[in-house]
Design an enzyme around this catalytic site. Structure first.
Site, PDB file in Angstrom:
ATOM      1  N   ARG A  98       0.832  -1.213   0.000  1.00 44.59           N
ATOM      2  CA  ARG A  98       0.000   0.000   0.000  1.00 44.59           C
ATOM      3  C   ARG A  98       0.862   1.256   0.000  1.00 44.59           C
ATOM      4  O   ARG A  98       0.515   2.263  -0.617  1.00 44.59           O
ATOM      5  CB  ARG A  98      -0.954   0.007   1.200  1.00 44.59           C
ATOM      6  CG  ARG A  98      -2.049  -1.049   1.110  1.00 44.59           C
ATOM      7  CD  ARG A  98      -3.010  -0.945   2.264  1.00 44.59           C
ATOM      8  NE  ARG A  98      -3.758   0.303   2.224  1.00 44.59           N
ATOM      9  CZ  ARG A  98      -4.194   0.960   3.304  1.00 44.59           C
ATOM     10  NH1 ARG A  98      -3.918   0.491   4.509  1.00 44.59           N
ATOM     11  NH2 ARG A  98      -4.874   2.071   3.181  1.00 44.59           N
TER      12      ARG A  98
ATOM     13  N   CYS B 294      -0.593   6.782   8.603  1.00 43.05           N
ATOM     14  CA  CYS B 294      -0.912   5.477   8.026  1.00 43.05           C
ATOM     15  C   CYS B 294      -2.024   5.701   7.023  1.00 43.05           C
ATOM     16  O   CYS B 294      -1.981   6.662   6.258  1.00 43.05           O
ATOM     17  CB  CYS B 294      -1.301   4.483   9.126  1.00 43.05           C
ATOM     18  SG  CYS B 294      -2.622   5.062  10.207  1.00 43.05           S
TER      19      CYS B 294
END
Length: 283
Positions: A182, A241
């Protein structure tokens, strides 16, 4: 009053304190793909006396579509919810989940943000507890209400404007806690856009754990994070994040490592990518 447990607590240590006045255990189990999971799991069985707090409903604020998937909650509303769970300013709070601490660390950080030091994450979580004691409960806890007065530490968080203003500043160390794929902009399943904030480095939060799901020794964590710092102080670090949840795991790991002072970009990638004017990179 002593600081009590302020980072981690083992299942054996928690077992010795079950029923201790002033101790509150909080079940933080959750599943990003199934928001009902945590409540259902709590209803089936949980640690004795534990209350449940939900990531979306209790540990996050309302979403606008531009402020990320898990914006910070209103401090007064969160304080009221904590009080309803029996948490007072002198309580020892223990948070747990079944996902290596990724959700429990969010509550740990939120309480720190509200000025509360006596909060620890159960090392190894639900699995460690079951392996150590097997004692569980299925009755919802109804603790007496308490009063929690927040003392917000505003300096523990930064916003998107701060990150944008410091993208080219060598003094800011931006650490992304998402998985490496990711981080590279691949296999993005939670946010509409893949990629990362320019200049970010990657520290997958699961790299803070050993094979059993417990946190690595403090010395190992210190070595790992010191390498990312590159000689800069921990206060230079901004952790992010996807939505400000697993970044708290890195913040907890840094605290365990003796590297306090880092901050959280709560909006994280889900907020950052909601504005097409903000730069991004991938690969």
């Amino acid at each position: 009053m002593s600081a009590g447990y302020a980072t981690l607590i083992s299942a054996a240590e928690l077992d010795r304190h079950l029923g201790t006045p002033g101790w509150v255990i909080v079940d933080c189990r959750h599943d990003l793909a199934n928001p009902a999971f945590g409540r259902d799991a709590y209803a089936r069985e949980h640690l004795p006396g534990a209350v449940h707090l939900h990531l979306d409903d209790d540990l996050s604020g309302p979403r606008s579509g531009r402020n990320g998937r898990h914006p910070l909650p209103d401090p007064a509303l969160l304080a009221a919810r904590l009080g309803a769970c029996g948490i007072a300013n002198d309580s020892q709070v223990v948070a747990y989940d079944d996902a290596g601490g990724m959700y429990a660390a969010r509550l740990w950080w939120l309480l720190r943000w509200l000025g509360h030091e006596r909060v620890a994450v159960l090392d190894g979580g639900y699995q460690a507890w079951c392996a150590a004691t097997k004692v569980l409960d299925s009755t919802p806890a109804r603790p007496p209400a308490a009063h929690f007065s927040p003392r917000v530490c505003a300096g523990l968080a930064v916003d998107a404007d701060y990150v944008a203003a410091h993208l080219d500043d060598e003094a800011m160390v931006l650490i992304d806690a998402r998985s490496p794929d990711r981080f590279r902009g691949e296999n993005e399943s939670l946010d509409p856009v893949g990629g990362r904030i320019p200049g970010a480095c990657n520290r997958f939060f699961r790299d803070n754990l050993d094979a059993s799901g417990r946190f690595l020794p403090a010395a190992q964590l210190r070595t790992d994070f010191t390498a990312l710092l590159g000689g800069r102080p921990p206060a230079a670090v901004v952790n992010q994040c996807g939505s400000g949840v697993t970044a708290c795991h890195n913040l907890l790991a840094m605290e365990i490592a003796g590297l306090p002072g880092a901050r959280l970009y709560a909006g994280s990638w889900s907020e950052w990518c909601a504005d097409p004017a903000r730069p991004l990179v991938s690969g």
